[in-house]
Design an enzyme around this catalytic site. Structure first.
Site, PDB file in Angstrom:
ATOM      1  N   GLY A 159       0.806  -1.212   0.000  1.00 32.97           N
ATOM      2  CA  GLY A 159       0.000   0.000   0.000  1.00 32.97           C
ATOM      3  C   GLY A 159       0.840   1.262   0.000  1.00 32.97           C
ATOM      4  O   GLY A 159       2.020   1.225  -0.348  1.00 32.97           O
ATOM      5  N   ALA A 160       0.204   2.392   0.423  1.00 31.44           N
ATOM      6  CA  ALA A 160       0.843   3.716   0.287  1.00 31.44           C
ATOM      7  C   ALA A 160       1.326   3.857  -1.157  1.00 31.44           C
ATOM      8  O   ALA A 160       2.475   4.204  -1.426  1.00 31.44           O
ATOM      9  CB  ALA A 160       1.972   3.906   1.297  1.00 31.44           C
ATOM     10  N   HIS A 180       4.333   2.141  -7.993  1.00 34.99           N
ATOM     11  CA  HIS A 180       3.279   1.121  -8.010  1.00 34.99           C
ATOM     12  C   HIS A 180       2.392   1.293  -9.250  1.00 34.99           C
ATOM     13  O   HIS A 180       1.950   0.314  -9.837  1.00 34.99           O
ATOM     14  CB  HIS A 180       2.405   1.232  -6.756  1.00 34.99           C
ATOM     15  CG  HIS A 180       3.118   0.911  -5.468  1.00 34.99           C
ATOM     16  ND1 HIS A 180       3.354   1.854  -4.501  1.00 34.99           N
ATOM     17  CD2 HIS A 180       3.628  -0.252  -4.987  1.00 34.99           C
ATOM     18  CE1 HIS A 180       3.976   1.290  -3.466  1.00 34.99           C
ATOM     19  NE2 HIS A 180       4.157   0.010  -3.736  1.00 34.99           N
TER      20      HIS A 180
HETATM   21  P1  PAJ Z   1       6.068  -2.544  -1.716  1.00 37.85           P
HETATM   22  O1  PAJ Z   1       7.286  -1.905  -1.144  1.00 37.85           O
HETATM   23  O2  PAJ Z   1       4.744  -1.889  -1.534  1.00 37.85           O
HETATM   24  O3  PAJ Z   1       6.321  -2.739  -3.256  1.00 37.85           O
HETATM   25  C1  PAJ Z   1       5.374  -3.402  -4.055  1.00 37.85           C
HETATM   26  C2  PAJ Z   1       5.968  -3.601  -5.432  1.00 37.85           C
HETATM   27  O4  PAJ Z   1       6.201  -2.320  -6.032  1.00 37.85           O
HETATM   28  C3  PAJ Z   1       7.334  -4.329  -5.402  1.00 37.85           C
HETATM   29  O5  PAJ Z   1       7.382  -5.281  -6.442  1.00 37.85           O
HETATM   30  C4  PAJ Z   1       8.318  -3.208  -5.609  1.00 37.85           C
HETATM   31  O6  PAJ Z   1       9.535  -3.611  -6.220  1.00 37.85           O
HETATM   32  C5  PAJ Z   1       7.528  -2.298  -6.531  1.00 37.85           C
HETATM   33  N1  PAJ Z   1       8.040  -0.918  -6.491  1.00 37.85           N
HETATM   34  C6  PAJ Z   1       8.106  -0.092  -5.418  1.00 37.85           C
HETATM   35  N2  PAJ Z   1       8.681   1.081  -5.772  1.00 37.85           N
HETATM   36  C7  PAJ Z   1       8.987   0.976  -7.086  1.00 37.85           C
HETATM   37  C8  PAJ Z   1       9.613   1.843  -8.043  1.00 37.85           C
HETATM   38  N3  PAJ Z   1      10.042   3.049  -7.703  1.00 37.85           N
HETATM   39  N4  PAJ Z   1       9.760   1.395  -9.307  1.00 37.85           N
HETATM   40  C9  PAJ Z   1       9.326   0.151  -9.663  1.00 37.85           C
HETATM   41  N5  PAJ Z   1       8.743  -0.708  -8.812  1.00 37.85           N
HETATM   42  C10 PAJ Z   1       8.573  -0.301  -7.544  1.00 37.85           C
HETATM   43  O7  PAJ Z   1       7.787  -4.984  -2.030  1.00 37.85           O
HETATM   44  C11 PAJ Z   1       6.850  -5.023  -1.224  1.00 37.85           C
HETATM   45  O8  PAJ Z   1       5.893  -4.037  -1.125  1.00 37.85           O
HETATM   46  C12 PAJ Z   1       6.639  -6.196  -0.278  1.00 37.85           C
HETATM   47  O9  PAJ Z   1       7.889  -6.743   0.063  1.00 37.85           O
HETATM   48  C13 PAJ Z   1       5.720  -7.308  -0.843  1.00 37.85           C
HETATM   49  C14 PAJ Z   1       6.301  -7.942  -2.102  1.00 37.85           C
HETATM   50  C15 PAJ Z   1       4.322  -6.741  -1.134  1.00 37.85           C
HETATM   51  C16 PAJ Z   1       5.564  -8.439   0.206  1.00 37.85           C
HETATM   52  O10 PAJ Z   1       5.067  -7.946   1.398  1.00 37.85           O
END
Ligand code: PAJ
Length: 311
Positions: free
Chosen positions: A41-42, A47
């Site tokens: 989330g957030a 995302h």
């Molecule tokens: P979170 O940090 O919310 O990230 C969710 C997904 O978005 C991940 O696959 C992450 O690599 C991707 N993501 C975040 N910021 C990004 C960016 N700037 N550019 C491209 N992709 C980005 O990663 C997690 O959550 C958790 O570890 C989860 C896999 C959900 C398990 O709890």
């Protein structure tokens, strides 16, 4: 038009499932291919790139385009997974913005959001049987965040079982997480396609992250040394691994407010360090703290093949 049937199809409703039972019911009604985007989330623009990639992978047309043929549907999970936070980490203050997250999901054509409570995910408390991430899970992030990848892979495996997607999408920002998920899916024969999306950055170069909202303006200015350092290293790739690391360290050292957990040139599959003189595809990765905020970032690097070209 009043009173009659409209020729436009009604905008598909976003379904919010708070329990596993609600997810199972809603999942049963989805058209294949089902594409899952796991998140905490957030939601931010990084995302959003995942949601758009997921929509394309589901075979849906983008906003404003005519729908082409049979299309699948996108599922997003939103769950701040306590298993992957260490005792001194930011579980309690991690941003939770469900209403805004749902609005983004609706705008991006997501069909189903699964947003369970911790009690729903772990009804008997922390699970006793967990996923061991193997040797690559002990390095870099795993070294600085003990148990982190056990927590990540355990929740990802549960989410894959619960949502039963055909495709799951991850960001390259968390490169080690992506590699370990790929490895788990292969080693456990999960039969799910793992797709990845390049890192989304703000205009100033900082990789977008839910944790960026912790940064005060002065801290954000200091954090920009992270992408600058990786870029400086990447620019020396044709010289060799030592030159890459030296150039990146030079930028990081010029910003003493940054506490660097690691800066590493690593094999993109095993995350073992690239040896001096070793050629081929690698990742230049860093984790650094500014104030109380820990940030990670990486760039791909292709090193010259010939041994001894380092100078
Ligand atoms: P979170 O940090 O919310 O990230 C969710 C997904 O978005 C991940 O696959 C992450 O690599 C991707 N993501 C975040 N910021 C990004 C960016 N700037 N550019 C491209 N992709 C980005 O990663 C997690 O959550 C958790 O570890 C989860 C896999 C959900 C398990 O709890």
């Amino acid at each position: 038009m009043t009173g009659g049937a409209t020729t436009q199809p009604a905008a598909a409703q976003l379904v919010l499932a708070r329990t596993k039972a609600e997810l199972a019911t809603a999942r049963g009604a989805l058209a294949a291919p089902v594409v899952l985007v796991p998140t905490m989330g957030a939601l931010h623009s990084g995302h959003r790139t995942l949601l758009r990639a997921a929509r394309a992978l589901a075979g849906q047309a983008g906003a404003g385009q005519a729908a082409a043929g049979q299309a699948g549907q996108v599922v997003v999970s939103i769950f701040v997974n306590p298993l992957q936070f260490g005792p001194s980490e930011d579980l309690d203050r991690y941003p939770r913005t469900l209403d805004e997250d749902l609005a983004m999901c609706a705008a991006e054509g997501v069909s189903l959001v699964f947003a369970p409570s911790a009690a729903e995910m772990y009804p008997a408390g922390p699970p006793e049987v967990t996923v061991d991430p193997g040797p690559a899970g002990q390095l870099l992030e795993g070294q600085f965040r003990p148990g982190f990848f056990d927590g990540v892979l355990t929740v990802v495996l549960k989410l894959l079982h619960l949502a039963r997607p055909d495709v799951v999408v991850f960001g390259q920002k968390d490169a080690q997480q992506l590699a370990l998920v790929r490895r788990m899916v292969a080693d456990m024969d999960l039969g799910i396609a793992v797709e990845s999306v390049p890192i989304a950055r703000d205009a100033d170069g900082l990789a977008t992250s839910s944790r960026n909202r912790y940064l005060a303006p002065a801290e954000r200015a200091m954090a920009l040394a992270i992408p600058r350092a990786l870029h400086a290293g990447q620019a020396r790739a044709d010289v060799g691994s030592s030159a890459v690391l030296d150039a990146a360290w030079q930028v990081l050292r010029a910003t003493p407010e940054l506490t660097v957990d690691y800066l590493a040139l690593a094999d993109p599959g095993t995350f073992t360090p690239v040896l001096p003189g070793q050629g081929g595809a690698a990742l230049l990765l860093t984790a650094a703290r500014v104030g109380g905020t820990r940030l990670i970032d990486n760039v791909p690097v292709v090193l010259p093949a010939a041994e001894g070209r380092d100078r």
